[in-house]
Design a protein around this motif. Structure first.
Motif, mmCIF file in Angstrom:
data_model
loop_
_atom_site.group_PDB
_atom_site.id
_atom_site.type_symbol
_atom_site.label_atom_id
_atom_site.label_comp_id
_atom_site.label_asym_id
_atom_site.label_seq_id
_atom_site.Cartn_x
_atom_site.Cartn_y
_atom_site.Cartn_z
ATOM 1 N N PHE A 59 -4.786 -6.423 4.549
ATOM 2 C CA PHE A 59 -5.104 -5.597 5.722
ATOM 3 C C PHE A 59 -5.775 -4.278 5.350
ATOM 4 O O PHE A 59 -6.816 -3.916 5.902
ATOM 5 C CB PHE A 59 -3.830 -5.333 6.530
ATOM 6 C CG PHE A 59 -4.017 -4.359 7.660
ATOM 7 C CD1 PHE A 59 -4.834 -4.669 8.727
ATOM 8 C CD2 PHE A 59 -3.375 -3.130 7.650
ATOM 9 C CE1 PHE A 59 -5.015 -3.766 9.776
ATOM 10 C CE2 PHE A 59 -3.548 -2.234 8.694
ATOM 11 C CZ PHE A 59 -4.362 -2.550 9.751
ATOM 12 N N LEU A 60 -5.206 -3.531 4.401
ATOM 13 C CA LEU A 60 -5.786 -2.242 4.030
ATOM 14 C C LEU A 60 -7.188 -2.412 3.457
ATOM 15 O O LEU A 60 -8.105 -1.677 3.784
ATOM 16 C CB LEU A 60 -4.893 -1.520 3.019
ATOM 17 C CG LEU A 60 -3.557 -1.008 3.547
ATOM 18 C CD1 LEU A 60 -2.712 -0.456 2.406
ATOM 19 C CD2 LEU A 60 -3.766 0.060 4.604
ATOM 20 N N LYS A 61 -7.364 -3.400 2.598
ATOM 21 C CA LYS A 61 -8.662 -3.624 1.962
ATOM 22 C C LYS A 61 -9.716 -4.053 2.972
ATOM 23 O O LYS A 61 -10.855 -3.599 2.934
ATOM 24 C CB LYS A 61 -8.532 -4.672 0.861
ATOM 25 C CG LYS A 61 -9.817 -4.876 0.076
ATOM 26 C CD LYS A 61 -9.591 -5.740 -1.137
ATOM 27 C CE LYS A 61 -10.863 -5.792 -1.965
ATOM 28 N NZ LYS A 61 -10.651 -6.494 -3.243
ATOM 29 N N GLN A 62 -9.346 -4.921 3.886
ATOM 30 C CA GLN A 62 -10.311 -5.454 4.841
ATOM 31 C C GLN A 62 -10.611 -4.509 5.996
ATOM 32 O O GLN A 62 -11.740 -4.446 6.472
ATOM 33 C CB GLN A 62 -9.818 -6.792 5.394
ATOM 34 C CG GLN A 62 -9.791 -7.893 4.363
ATOM 35 C CD GLN A 62 -9.188 -9.173 4.911
ATOM 36 O OE1 GLN A 62 -8.789 -9.252 6.076
ATOM 37 N NE2 GLN A 62 -9.109 -10.198 4.065
ATOM 38 N N LYS A 63 -9.608 -3.743 6.441
ATOM 39 C CA LYS A 63 -9.778 -2.963 7.664
ATOM 40 C C LYS A 63 -9.868 -1.455 7.467
ATOM 41 O O LYS A 63 -10.332 -0.752 8.354
ATOM 42 C CB LYS A 63 -8.620 -3.256 8.635
ATOM 43 C CG LYS A 63 -8.493 -4.707 9.020
ATOM 44 C CD LYS A 63 -9.723 -5.212 9.746
ATOM 45 C CE LYS A 63 -9.550 -6.662 10.175
ATOM 46 N NZ LYS A 63 -10.757 -7.198 10.817
ATOM 47 N N ILE A 64 -9.403 -0.925 6.333
ATOM 48 C CA ILE A 64 -9.375 0.526 6.178
ATOM 49 C C ILE A 64 -10.196 1.006 4.994
ATOM 50 O O ILE A 64 -11.095 1.812 5.136
ATOM 51 C CB ILE A 64 -7.919 1.038 6.077
ATOM 52 C CG1 ILE A 64 -7.173 0.696 7.368
ATOM 53 C CG2 ILE A 64 -7.886 2.540 5.837
ATOM 54 C CD1 ILE A 64 -5.730 1.112 7.405
ATOM 55 N N LEU A 65 -9.902 0.523 3.804
ATOM 56 C CA LEU A 65 -10.580 1.020 2.613
ATOM 57 C C LEU A 65 -10.892 -0.139 1.672
ATOM 58 O O LEU A 65 -10.000 -0.693 1.042
ATOM 59 C CB LEU A 65 -9.706 2.067 1.920
ATOM 60 C CG LEU A 65 -10.412 3.031 0.971
ATOM 61 C CD1 LEU A 65 -11.511 3.817 1.684
ATOM 62 C CD2 LEU A 65 -9.415 3.987 0.366
ATOM 63 N N ASN A 91 -12.167 -0.280 -1.178
ATOM 64 C CA ASN A 91 -11.965 -0.047 -2.610
ATOM 65 C C ASN A 91 -10.511 -0.236 -3.032
ATOM 66 O O ASN A 91 -10.148 0.105 -4.154
ATOM 67 C CB ASN A 91 -12.399 1.375 -2.985
ATOM 68 C CG ASN A 91 -13.865 1.610 -2.723
ATOM 69 O OD1 ASN A 91 -14.598 0.703 -2.363
ATOM 70 N ND2 ASN A 91 -14.305 2.833 -2.901
ATOM 71 N N THR A 92 -9.673 -0.769 -2.158
ATOM 72 C CA THR A 92 -8.263 -0.972 -2.474
ATOM 73 C C THR A 92 -8.122 -1.991 -3.597
ATOM 74 O O THR A 92 -8.705 -3.068 -3.542
ATOM 75 C CB THR A 92 -7.500 -1.447 -1.229
ATOM 76 O OG1 THR A 92 -7.611 -0.441 -0.210
ATOM 77 C CG2 THR A 92 -6.034 -1.691 -1.516
ATOM 78 N N VAL A 93 -7.336 -1.630 -4.629
ATOM 79 C CA VAL A 93 -7.135 -2.541 -5.764
ATOM 80 C C VAL A 93 -5.796 -3.262 -5.701
ATOM 81 O O VAL A 93 -5.624 -4.319 -6.299
ATOM 82 C CB VAL A 93 -7.282 -1.814 -7.122
ATOM 83 C CG1 VAL A 93 -8.698 -1.308 -7.310
ATOM 84 C CG2 VAL A 93 -6.284 -0.672 -7.265
ATOM 85 N N THR A 94 -4.824 -2.701 -5.011
ATOM 86 C CA THR A 94 -3.545 -3.378 -4.827
ATOM 87 C C THR A 94 -2.872 -2.863 -3.561
ATOM 88 O O THR A 94 -3.094 -1.725 -3.158
ATOM 89 C CB THR A 94 -2.611 -3.169 -6.046
ATOM 90 O OG1 THR A 94 -1.432 -3.965 -5.884
ATOM 91 C CG2 THR A 94 -2.205 -1.724 -6.216
ATOM 92 N N GLU A 95 -2.095 -3.719 -2.919
ATOM 93 C CA GLU A 95 -1.372 -3.348 -1.709
ATOM 94 C C GLU A 95 0.090 -3.726 -1.844
ATOM 95 O O GLU A 95 0.441 -4.621 -2.606
ATOM 96 C CB GLU A 95 -1.967 -4.057 -0.484
ATOM 97 C CG GLU A 95 -3.389 -3.654 -0.186
ATOM 98 C CD GLU A 95 -3.934 -4.304 1.077
ATOM 99 O OE1 GLU A 95 -3.152 -4.519 2.026
ATOM 100 O OE2 GLU A 95 -5.134 -4.576 1.115
#
Length: 199
Positions: free
Chosen positions: A82-88, A90-94
């Motif tokens: 969710f964070l990688k697709q919708k917010i940032l 460049n997220t490497v891990t969630e």
């Protein structure tokens, strides 16, 4: 021009204002060595037990786990990416987090989802903490409710490891970059926030 709510942009779930703020934070110059996204990931997301960041004084802690799942991370629309697709992007891990602090002599806890992102130019890593609620079962439900967020950057300074962190802020009131405070911090393997809580 009226300010848009960052969670009610034309594209569902797009938190553009938050992404812009976080990107600006990642590019901050530093006198000390700021950990990269991958270094940050290795520091606090290396094992299944998770890691607790203990800030100066020990009365303010954040437990982060890349493997624990809360209700939001188990949902179809708001799952692990969710964070990688919708917010940032460049997220490497969630993962998930539980934060605890003492306010007015009483413990206050905040929980939700978190991610570590790496700036594409500087490589600086930033931990973003975003409060979630049990009713966050879809993007539509997620957009309707204000929530707290905070960010943490880790530096390897000459005097030891320090954290640059923001206070908890309301996402709907987001204006510009969060103000960061530099404090000494330690890292403990496992959950030192709610060690006896069933998960």
């Amino acid at each position: 021009m009226p300010r848009q709510n960052p969670l009610s942009m034309s594209r569902p779930g797009s938190c553009l204002a938050l992404a812009v703020t976080l990107t600006a934070l990642q590019a901050l110059p530093a006198a000390s060595e700021v950990l990269s996204g991958r270094e940050f990931q290795n520091l606090i997301a290396g094992g299944p037990e998770g890691t607790t960041i203990v800030f100066q004084g020990g009365t303010d802690k954040i437990f982060y786990s890349p493997s624990l799942k809360n209700r939001l991370r188990l949902s179809g629309e708001l799952g692990p990416e969710f964070l990688k697709q919708k917010i940032l992007q460049n997220t490497v891990t969630e993962g998930t987090f539980i934060g605890a602090t003492i306010e007015g002599g009483k413990w206050r806890t905040i929980s939700g989802i978190a991610g570590i992102a790496a700036d594409s130019d500087s490589g600086h890593g930033i931990l973003t903490l975003l409060q979630t609620f049990p009713e966050d079962t879809s993007i539509k439900a997620f957009q309707k409710r204000d929530r707290l967020y905070a960010v943490v950057i880790v530096e390897d300074a000459p005097g030891g490891v320090v954290c640059r962190r923001s206070q908890w802020e309301h996402l709907f009131a987001l204006k510009g970059e969060p103000r960061l405070t530099t404090v000494p911090c330690d890292f403990t393997v496992g959950n030192a926030v709610t060690p006896t809580a069933p998960r």
